[in-house]
Design a protein around this motif. Structure first.
Motif, PDB file in Angstrom:
ATOM      1  N   ASP A 491     -81.769 -18.380  -7.004  1.00  0.00           N
ATOM      2  CA  ASP A 491     -81.620 -19.980  -6.891  1.00  0.00           C
ATOM      3  C   ASP A 491     -81.601 -20.253  -8.321  1.00  0.00           C
ATOM      4  N   PHE A 492     -80.853 -21.315  -8.676  1.00  0.00           N
ATOM      5  CA  PHE A 492     -80.685 -22.066  -9.798  1.00  0.00           C
ATOM      6  C   PHE A 492     -80.075 -23.407  -9.578  1.00  0.00           C
ATOM      7  N   TRP A 493     -80.373 -24.212 -10.825  1.00  0.00           N
ATOM      8  CA  TRP A 493     -79.933 -25.611 -10.593  1.00  0.00           C
ATOM      9  C   TRP A 493     -78.422 -25.825 -11.231  1.00  0.00           C
ATOM     10  N   SER A 494     -77.865 -26.713 -10.492  1.00  0.00           N
ATOM     11  CA  SER A 494     -76.375 -26.895 -10.903  1.00  0.00           C
ATOM     12  C   SER A 494     -76.024 -28.365 -10.855  1.00  0.00           C
ATOM     13  N   CYS A 495     -75.217 -28.747 -11.537  1.00  0.00           N
ATOM     14  CA  CYS A 495     -74.633 -30.116 -11.245  1.00  0.00           C
ATOM     15  C   CYS A 495     -73.605 -30.173 -10.103  1.00  0.00           C
ATOM     16  N   ARG A 496     -74.014 -31.065  -9.178  1.00  0.00           N
ATOM     17  CA  ARG A 496     -73.343 -31.054  -7.719  1.00  0.00           C
ATOM     18  C   ARG A 496     -72.086 -32.420  -7.807  1.00  0.00           C
ATOM     19  N   ARG A 497     -72.703 -33.235  -8.502  1.00  0.00           N
ATOM     20  CA  ARG A 497     -72.023 -34.549  -8.379  1.00  0.00           C
ATOM     21  C   ARG A 497     -71.970 -35.347  -9.864  1.00  0.00           C
ATOM     22  N   VAL A 498     -71.150 -36.251  -9.952  1.00  0.00           N
ATOM     23  CA  VAL A 498     -70.918 -36.796 -11.228  1.00  0.00           C
ATOM     24  C   VAL A 498     -70.626 -38.534 -10.925  1.00  0.00           C
ATOM     25  N   GLY A 499     -71.281 -39.453 -11.666  1.00  0.00           N
ATOM     26  CA  GLY A 499     -71.007 -40.785 -11.600  1.00  0.00           C
ATOM     27  C   GLY A 499     -70.352 -41.386 -12.972  1.00  0.00           C
ATOM     28  N   PHE A 500     -69.445 -42.171 -13.032  1.00  0.00           N
ATOM     29  CA  PHE A 500     -69.159 -42.992 -14.274  1.00  0.00           C
ATOM     30  C   PHE A 500     -68.612 -44.338 -13.873  1.00  0.00           C
ATOM     31  N   TYR A 501     -68.613 -45.213 -14.815  1.00  0.00           N
ATOM     32  CA  TYR A 501     -68.341 -46.809 -14.641  1.00  0.00           C
ATOM     33  C   TYR A 501     -67.683 -47.305 -15.812  1.00  0.00           C
ATOM     34  N   ARG A 502     -66.380 -47.300 -15.859  1.00  0.00           N
ATOM     35  CA  ARG A 502     -65.751 -48.164 -17.063  1.00  0.00           C
ATOM     36  C   ARG A 502     -65.856 -47.427 -18.172  1.00  0.00           C
ATOM     37  N   HIS A 503     -66.185 -46.092 -18.384  1.00  0.00           N
ATOM     38  CA  HIS A 503     -66.199 -45.434 -19.479  1.00  0.00           C
ATOM     39  C   HIS A 503     -67.275 -46.139 -20.490  1.00  0.00           C
ATOM     40  N   LEU A 504     -68.374 -46.765 -19.899  1.00  0.00           N
ATOM     41  CA  LEU A 504     -69.415 -47.377 -20.563  1.00  0.00           C
ATOM     42  C   LEU A 504     -70.518 -46.350 -20.620  1.00  0.00           C
ATOM     43  N   PRO A 505     -71.485 -46.294 -21.697  1.00  0.00           N
ATOM     44  CA  PRO A 505     -72.459 -45.512 -21.897  1.00  0.00           C
ATOM     45  C   PRO A 505     -73.584 -45.713 -20.755  1.00  0.00           C
ATOM     46  N   ALA A 506     -74.111 -44.542 -20.159  1.00  0.00           N
ATOM     47  CA  ALA A 506     -75.090 -44.616 -19.051  1.00  0.00           C
ATOM     48  C   ALA A 506     -76.476 -45.031 -20.022  1.00  0.00           C
ATOM     49  N   THR A 507     -76.878 -45.887 -19.891  1.00  0.00           N
ATOM     50  CA  THR A 507     -78.062 -46.145 -20.657  1.00  0.00           C
ATOM     51  C   THR A 507     -79.781 -46.076 -19.775  1.00  0.00           C
ATOM     52  N   ALA A 508     -79.445 -46.141 -18.656  1.00  0.00           N
ATOM     53  CA  ALA A 508     -80.981 -45.808 -17.828  1.00  0.00           C
ATOM     54  C   ALA A 508     -80.502 -45.612 -16.357  1.00  0.00           C
ATOM     55  N   VAL A 509     -81.288 -44.730 -15.735  1.00  0.00           N
ATOM     56  CA  VAL A 509     -81.048 -44.502 -14.323  1.00  0.00           C
ATOM     57  C   VAL A 509     -82.581 -44.302 -13.519  1.00  0.00           C
ATOM     58  N   ASN A 510     -82.304 -44.413 -12.357  1.00  0.00           N
ATOM     59  CA  ASN A 510     -83.704 -44.342 -11.334  1.00  0.00           C
ATOM     60  C   ASN A 510     -83.287 -44.131 -10.110  1.00  0.00           C
ATOM     61  N   MET A 511     -84.244 -43.776  -9.064  1.00  0.00           N
ATOM     62  CA  MET A 511     -83.945 -43.752  -7.830  1.00  0.00           C
ATOM     63  C   MET A 511     -84.830 -44.389  -7.067  1.00  0.00           C
ATOM     64  N   SER A 512     -84.372 -45.040  -5.784  1.00  0.00           N
ATOM     65  CA  SER A 512     -85.232 -45.657  -4.955  1.00  0.00           C
ATOM     66  C   SER A 512     -86.284 -44.783  -4.360  1.00  0.00           C
ATOM     67  N   HIS A 513     -87.346 -45.075  -3.715  1.00  0.00           N
ATOM     68  CA  HIS A 513     -88.399 -44.707  -3.205  1.00  0.00           C
ATOM     69  C   HIS A 513     -88.159 -43.458  -2.087  1.00  0.00           C
ATOM     70  N   ASP A 514     -87.255 -44.190  -1.301  1.00  0.00           N
ATOM     71  CA  ASP A 514     -86.846 -43.192  -0.287  1.00  0.00           C
ATOM     72  C   ASP A 514     -85.596 -42.391  -0.411  1.00  0.00           C
ATOM     73  N   GLY A 515     -85.294 -42.260  -1.864  1.00  0.00           N
ATOM     74  CA  GLY A 515     -83.985 -41.497  -2.280  1.00  0.00           C
ATOM     75  C   GLY A 515     -82.916 -41.693  -1.435  1.00  0.00           C
ATOM     76  N   SER A 516     -82.621 -42.915  -0.986  1.00  0.00           N
ATOM     77  CA  SER A 516     -81.338 -43.448  -0.436  1.00  0.00           C
ATOM     78  C   SER A 516     -80.337 -43.939  -1.687  1.00  0.00           C
ATOM     79  N   LEU A 517     -80.824 -44.444  -2.817  1.00  0.00           N
ATOM     80  CA  LEU A 517     -80.148 -45.038  -3.794  1.00  0.00           C
ATOM     81  C   LEU A 517     -80.414 -44.904  -5.007  1.00  0.00           C
ATOM     82  N   ILE A 518     -79.313 -44.824  -6.108  1.00  0.00           N
ATOM     83  CA  ILE A 518     -79.422 -44.570  -7.412  1.00  0.00           C
ATOM     84  C   ILE A 518     -79.011 -45.802  -8.046  1.00  0.00           C
ATOM     85  N   ALA A 519     -79.958 -46.047  -8.883  1.00  0.00           N
ATOM     86  CA  ALA A 519     -79.390 -47.435  -9.843  1.00  0.00           C
ATOM     87  C   ALA A 519     -79.259 -46.885 -11.206  1.00  0.00           C
ATOM     88  N   ALA A 520     -78.081 -47.205 -11.830  1.00  0.00           N
ATOM     89  CA  ALA A 520     -77.765 -46.555 -13.007  1.00  0.00           C
ATOM     90  C   ALA A 520     -77.497 -48.005 -13.903  1.00  0.00           C
TER      91      ALA A 520
END
Length: 821
Positions: A491-520
């Motif tokens: 077993d090993f870790w791997s990148c499964r999905r990638v998100g980007f928006y308007r080619h702007l730098p991603a400065t912060a990220v967090n996930m909701s407490h139930d894991g249903s939402l990503i705030a970037a």
């Protein structure tokens, strides 16, 4: 949208908020002292003096009493003499473990503008040397005080001494005093005047006197060591020893004076055998050497390092014997603890940066380091004389909710070659209680990573997820992949999905407490994503909010579950995810923000050292305090408590607010429950602990044995309960009690810790061995007290009923009659 006004802030300020320093300050600011038997080491740590065992490295005891930073420790027979930055000198007895005498060397009028930098005793404690610095100057005055101390004016020997430790010293006879200036070495010989020797292009860095003869050793910035003989002559004899390439940080002679130890930035201890003109080396000591200490039995050498640790070395065999470690600090990074503070649910400790390339687990409840983990797994590269060397640093880290996975980000940029960056996933083995590297990914992003977080809802049955964001304009979702081939299953870790928006730098990220939402956060725009498909659900922004988002926290609890809080350099904003609108904003020049995992409370620290406690549903702070810390706070976190804390403020009940400032000092924000005096506070803690002891089970065989000699307070069970928990003296509770008193001593600056210990003994120990007659008397008194309380309660209820009956005839029932009609 509400902006806080000054009037509301003044009304909400909580004057009872205070800070408790958990590590008490670095151990290596001044040279430690070894006891005559070499079994213990005394080191100054902030306002206290810690005593460590040289065999085990554990903390034995602390001398508490100074109100300011301790800058020097001396020894005279069985007594220890300490001096703080305000010039207060205290004499301690190693046998009685208490302060015997305290003397103020500096005048009251000069204490506000002057600080003591270095301290040394001379002539069998008949005289004392002090280096005193004025707040506005970079040079020091060398002053000599004679007995009786504190009476009469001191003698000023020099006005232009270098700032720092190891810049002055007296010979073993006290006839000669040497000190360093920016360009020379000056020697004051009794009855012969002052001799000055110019340094030229090699400024001196430290000096030390030979304990057996009139010989002086000095180190300079080029790594040379010069031995000076016949100091009374205008041109003294010299012997030059040169191996170091970096400045010599400290020197120390052996007790016989025939061996000289030197150290510096090379992380190597050099032992010079002066009569034989030979030298031995002890390399790879971890971090640069800052102090060197020898003992009177010529058996041990103690080296102090820049990571706030001591190394115990056998002098005769030149081999390592052990380590003495407190909170690790990192002098290589411009930002103190860049990875922040992470909570470890397995041990209840905090995880933060340690020495260069390491992380450490520190127990804030018992103020000790548990262990440290080598993340980069590379040797420390020492400095060079004319070039800056960059070592790989741990800049981000996160831990899974179950504490079994740890993700770290290491980074290196020398501004000449391509950057080095990798993410490592570590797995904790429950079998052997150790961390193991599972996956290492080279260059997970093209630019520096700004944030990393685990899915907080991951359970034992589901696979963990991790999200990273970077200045390259992407956030990536990492998952465990099962690899099956003809050779093995892995077993090993791997990148499964990638998100980007308007080619702007991603400065912060967090996930909701139930894991249903990503705030970037992409620059100044807040985006919301589905982690399963990496589908963009919405964006939130305001035209006047143009600063980059630095932190994102999801709300918790009643009324806050649908809210999200973002922090920029100048704004704290709360967003409603149901209506997709901005609930409120507050203009604050902030440095960091933290969210409590056990409640809906959050905390934010400002650049002017204020702290605000608030909830996402309201812009009005619950409480706040100005000047909470002397230095700017760089990172903070709410750490769950082991036991519930009695506090009037709800935010302080379940969690500790832990923070670190730019001076790399670890502190906890607490609230004083009341404003009792020192003695009253001690008595209250002792009585509270006594009540807890009577209710908890006996934890030791001795406690069970004592319990057999006691009888129950209950009248029906007059016979003693074997192994009863009622009256056992518990070792574990005693340790927690002592630790609590230590913390209170730091807050209230207790000067008589011995009186607290005496109160503890007088209240607890007799209560555990009282006779049966005394217990019966106590039982009768308790019955009388209970009956009296019941009588008062009955009388109070009767009086209340009487008032209610008297109020009935005067009541207006017109509305009720109209409704009935």
């Amino acid at each position: 949208m509400v902006v806080l006004q000054k009037t509301s802030m003044d009304r909400k300020e909580n004057q009872r908020l205070c800070t408790i320093q958990k590590d008490w300050g670095p151990l290596i600011n001044c040279k430690p002292v070894l006891t005559p038997d070499s079994k213990h080491l005394l080191a100054a740590s902030g306002c206290s003096i810690k005593v460590f065992s040289t065999a085990s490295g554990s903390l034995i005891q602390e001398f508490i009493g100074h109100r300011h930073k301790v800058i020097g420790i001396g020894q005279h027979g069985s007594l220890y003499i300490t001096c703080d930055a305000k010039g207060e000198m205290r004499t301690w007895s190693s046998e009685k473990q208490e302060c015997l005498e305290k003397i103020k060397l500096l005048e009251e009028s000069s204490q506000d503008t002057e600080r003591v930098v270095a301290f040394q005793i001379m002539k069998e404690f008949q005289q004392v040397l002090l280096l005193v610095r004025k707040s506005s100057k970079k040079k020091c005055r060398l002053m000599k005080f004679s007995r009786p101390f504190g009476k009469g004016s001191p003698m000023v020997l020099a006005q232009d001494v270098q700032l720092g430790q190891g810049k002055m010293g007296a010979s073993h006879t006290g006839d000669s005093i040497a000190y360093l200036t920016e360009d020379s070495l000056s020697i004051i010989a009794a009855g012969k005047g002052v001799f000055r020797h110019m340094a030229g292009r090699r400024p001196f860095t430290c000096l030390v006197w030979n304990p057996q003869q009139e010989m002086l050793a000095t180190g300079d910035i080029t790594g040379r060591i010069v031995l000076w003989y016949n100091l009374a002559n205008k041109v003294p004899a010299q012997t030059i020893l040169h191996w170091h390439t970096l400045p010599v940080e400290d020197l120390a002679f052996s007790v016989l004076g025939n061996e000289l130890f030197s150290g510096g930035g090379e992380c190597v201890l050099v032992k010079w055998l002066l009569p034989e003109d030979r030298r031995h080396y002890l390399p790879r000591l971890g971090m640069p050497i800052k102090t060197i200490t020898t003992d009177t039995s010529n058996s041990l050498v103690i080296t102090g390092h820049t990571d706030n640790a001591f190394t115990v070395i056998a002098s005769k065999t030149n081999k390592l014997q052990g380590y003495i470690q407190d909170l690790n600090i990192n002098l290589e990074s411009t930002e103190s603890f860049p990875a922040g503070i992470v909570f470890d649910p397995k041990t209840g400790a905090i995880v933060l940066n340690g020495r260069t390339g390491h992380i450490q687990l520190y127990d804030i409840h018992h103020n000790k380091q548990l262990y440290h983990l080598d993340i980069t797994q590379t040797n420390y590269i020492t400095r060079e004389r004319h070039q800056v060397i960059y070592n790989t640093q741990v800049i981000r880290m996160a831990m899974s909710p179950d504490g079994l996975w740890l993700a770290t980000i290491e980074y290196r940029d020398d501004f000449q070659t391509s950057i080095e960056q990798r993410v490592k996933f570590w797995h904790y083995s429950i079998v052997d209680q150790n961390w193991y590297l599972d996956t290492s990914v080279e260059m997970p992003h093209d630019k520096s990573i700004n944030g990393i977080v685990f899915n907080p809802s991951t359970g034992a049955k589901s696979s963990p997820e991790c999200v990273t964001c970077s200045d390259d304009g992407k956030f990536k979702i990492w998952e465990i992949i099962k690899d099956v081939n003809i050779y093995r299953k892995s077993d090993f870790w791997s990148c499964r999905r990638v998100g980007f928006y308007r080619h702007l730098p991603a400065t912060a990220v967090n996930m909701s407490h139930d894991g249903s939402l990503i705030a970037a956060g992409f620059a100044n725009i807040l985006t919301l994503w589905l982690p399963q498909s990496c589908h963009l659900k919405g964006t939130l922004s305001q035209p006047y909010l143009k600063e980059h988002i630095k932190q994102i926290e999801f709300g918790r609890g009643e009324g806050c579950g649908s809210l999200l809080v973002t922090r920029t350099d100048s704004w704290i904003c709360s967003w409603d995810l149901f209506t997709c609108t901005l609930s409120w904003r507050v203009g604050l020049q902030s440095t960091c923000m933290a969210a409590d995992p056990r409640s809906s409370h959050m905390a934010v620290f400002t650049k002017d050292c204020c702290v605000f406690i608030f909830e996402p549903k309201s812009s009005e702070p619950i409480c706040w305090k100005r000047n909470v810390n002397p230095a700017k706070v760089t990172c903070a976190a709410f750490i769950p408590r082991q036991t519930r804390h009695d506090s009037e403020e709800e935010w302080n009940v379940h969690s500790n607010l832990v923070f670190i400032d730019k001076d790399q000092t670890l502190r906890v924000l607490e609230e004083r429950s009341n404003e009792l005096s020192v003695d009253g506070k001690a008595m209250e803690i002792v009585k509270h602990f006594e009540q807890e002891t009577l209710m908890k089970p006996a934890a030791t065989p001795f406690a069970a044995l004592v319990a057999q000699t006691r009888t129950s307070h209950a009248g029906k069970e007059k016979s003693g309960q074997k192994g009863s928990a009622a009256f056992g003296v518990q070792v574990e509770n005693s340790m927690s009690f002592i630790q609590k008193m230590m913390n209170d001593a730091r807050v209230y600056r207790m000067e008589a810790f011995a009186s607290m210990t005496a109160s503890y003994c007088n209240l607890l120990i007799p209560a555990a061995v009282t006779s049966e007659e005394k217990q019966e008397q106590q039982m009768r008194e308790e019955q009388i007290r209970q009956s009296e309380m019941q009588r008062k309660k009955t009388k109070k209820l009767a009086k209340k009923k009487k008032k209610d009956l008297e109020r009935v005839p005067n009541a207006d029932f017109s509305e009720l009659l109209e409704m009935l009609s």
